[in-house]
Design a protein around this motif. Structure first.
Motif, PDB file in Angstrom:
ATOM      1  N   GLN A  14       2.850   5.945  -2.767  1.00 22.84           N
ATOM      2  CA  GLN A  14       3.959   6.770  -3.250  1.00 22.84           C
ATOM      3  C   GLN A  14       3.816   7.039  -4.750  1.00 22.84           C
ATOM      4  OE1 GLN A  14       6.867   5.380  -5.114  1.00 22.84           O
ATOM      5  NE2 GLN A  14       8.126   7.189  -4.984  1.00 22.84           N
ATOM      6  N   ARG A  15       3.445   6.018  -5.516  1.00 22.97           N
ATOM      7  CA  ARG A  15       3.232   6.197  -6.954  1.00 22.97           C
ATOM      8  C   ARG A  15       2.060   7.144  -7.210  1.00 22.97           C
ATOM      9  NH1 ARG A  15       2.662   0.985 -10.198  1.00 22.97           N
ATOM     10  NH2 ARG A  15       2.757   2.508 -11.856  1.00 22.97           N
ATOM     11  N   ILE A  70       0.831  -1.200   0.000  1.00 21.25           N
ATOM     12  CA  ILE A  70       0.000   0.000   0.000  1.00 21.25           C
ATOM     13  C   ILE A  70       0.868   1.254   0.000  1.00 21.25           C
ATOM     14  CG2 ILE A  70      -1.628   1.318   1.401  1.00 21.25           C
ATOM     15  CD1 ILE A  70      -2.891  -1.391   2.180  1.00 21.25           C
ATOM     16  N   ALA A  71       1.971   1.223   0.739  1.00 22.35           N
ATOM     17  CA  ALA A  71       2.884   2.376   0.752  1.00 22.35           C
ATOM     18  C   ALA A  71       3.485   2.604  -0.631  1.00 22.35           C
ATOM     19  CB  ALA A  71       3.987   2.170   1.781  1.00 22.35           C
ATOM     20  N   PHE A  75       0.972   9.491  -5.165  1.00 22.91           N
ATOM     21  CA  PHE A  75       1.374  10.831  -4.764  1.00 22.91           C
ATOM     22  C   PHE A  75       2.141  11.519  -5.890  1.00 22.91           C
ATOM     23  CE2 PHE A  75       4.444  13.772  -2.840  1.00 22.91           C
ATOM     24  CZ  PHE A  75       3.567  14.609  -2.171  1.00 22.91           C
ATOM     25  N   HIS A  76       3.050  10.796  -6.525  1.00 23.51           N
ATOM     26  CA  HIS A  76       3.817  11.398  -7.633  1.00 23.51           C
ATOM     27  C   HIS A  76       2.917  11.698  -8.830  1.00 23.51           C
ATOM     28  CE1 HIS A  76       7.697  11.354  -5.790  1.00 23.51           C
ATOM     29  NE2 HIS A  76       7.581  10.068  -5.495  1.00 23.51           N
ATOM     30  N   GLN A  77       1.923  10.855  -9.071  1.00 21.72           N
ATOM     31  CA  GLN A  77       0.982  11.132 -10.159  1.00 21.72           C
ATOM     32  C   GLN A  77       0.162  12.375  -9.848  1.00 21.72           C
ATOM     33  OE1 GLN A  77      -1.591   7.872 -11.209  1.00 21.72           O
ATOM     34  NE2 GLN A  77      -3.091   9.224 -12.160  1.00 21.72           N
ATOM     35  N   TRP A  78      -0.249  12.516  -8.619  1.00 21.20           N
ATOM     36  CA  TRP A  78      -1.040  13.676  -8.207  1.00 21.20           C
ATOM     37  C   TRP A  78      -0.233  14.960  -8.306  1.00 21.20           C
ATOM     38  CZ3 TRP A  78      -1.406  15.345  -2.561  1.00 21.20           C
ATOM     39  CH2 TRP A  78      -2.234  16.446  -2.421  1.00 21.20           C
ATOM     40  N   LEU A 133      -7.107  11.457 -10.474  1.00 23.26           N
ATOM     41  CA  LEU A 133      -7.048  10.010 -10.242  1.00 23.26           C
ATOM     42  C   LEU A 133      -5.888   9.651  -9.322  1.00 23.26           C
ATOM     43  CD1 LEU A 133      -7.922   8.669 -13.800  1.00 23.26           C
ATOM     44  CD2 LEU A 133      -9.336   8.597 -11.740  1.00 23.26           C
ATOM     45  N   GLY A 134      -4.775  10.360  -9.443  1.00 20.79           N
ATOM     46  CA  GLY A 134      -3.664  10.145  -8.520  1.00 20.79           C
ATOM     47  C   GLY A 134      -4.029  10.517  -7.100  1.00 20.79           C
ATOM     48  N   HIS A 135      -4.746  11.635  -6.946  1.00 18.18           N
ATOM     49  CA  HIS A 135      -5.177  12.077  -5.622  1.00 18.18           C
ATOM     50  C   HIS A 135      -6.164  11.081  -5.027  1.00 18.18           C
ATOM     51  CE1 HIS A 135      -7.046  15.467  -3.005  1.00 18.18           C
ATOM     52  NE2 HIS A 135      -6.121  14.799  -2.343  1.00 18.18           N
TER      53      HIS A 135
END
Length: 138
Positions: free
Chosen positions: A79-80, A74-75, A82-85, A109-111
């Motif tokens: 993390q992925r 999940i982490a 968060f970077h997309q957001w 979608l990242g958020h």
């Protein structure tokens, strides 16, 4: 020629959005698998060894290991996400854009995936708590 480039760009954009939509489900899916394995494992263990409290440590260690693996997954997903957001939005957390571009959808979608990862991590922790707080199968 430009129509072909536009079509290829649209296909790439659609593939990225599809990957983002699939990525949203990973956190809750990991949580669900952890829940299923923890409770099914405890049920089978307690059915096989109902009075063997000395072997209960095996169950606790197994659930603890499964919890660490689930939280790591999940982490990684969070993390992925968060970077997309944050991609293209380093200056501020909220940026107004009236036209709603595809980049805005991608960031949304990242958020959403990040928030689902946080909720899933809390769910995994709460799923594992009974294993660490009980001393017997009864």
């Amino acid at each position: 020629m430009t129509a072909r480039r536009h079509s290829a760009g649209g296909e790439q954009e659609f593939a990225e959005e599809r990957a983002s939509l699939v990525r949203i489900t990973f956190g809750p899916l990991i949580w669900a698998m952890h829940f299923l394995l923890s409770y099914a494992g405890a049920a089978v263990f307690c059915a096989k060894f109902p009075h063997a409290s000395e072997h209960l440590d095996l169950l606790v260690w197994g659930i603890g290991l499964a919890t660490l693996v689930a939280l790591a997954g999940i982490a990684w997903q969070g993390q992925r996400s968060f970077h997309q957001w944050r991609k293209g939005n380093e200056d501020s957390l909220i940026e107004e854009d009236a036209d709603g571009s595809s980049e805005d959808r991608h960031q949304f979608l990242g958020h959403a995936a990040l928030l689902l990862a946080v909720i899933s991590a809390v769910g995994v922790i709460y799923t594992a708590l009974p294993a660490f707080l009980t001393a017997t199968c009864r």
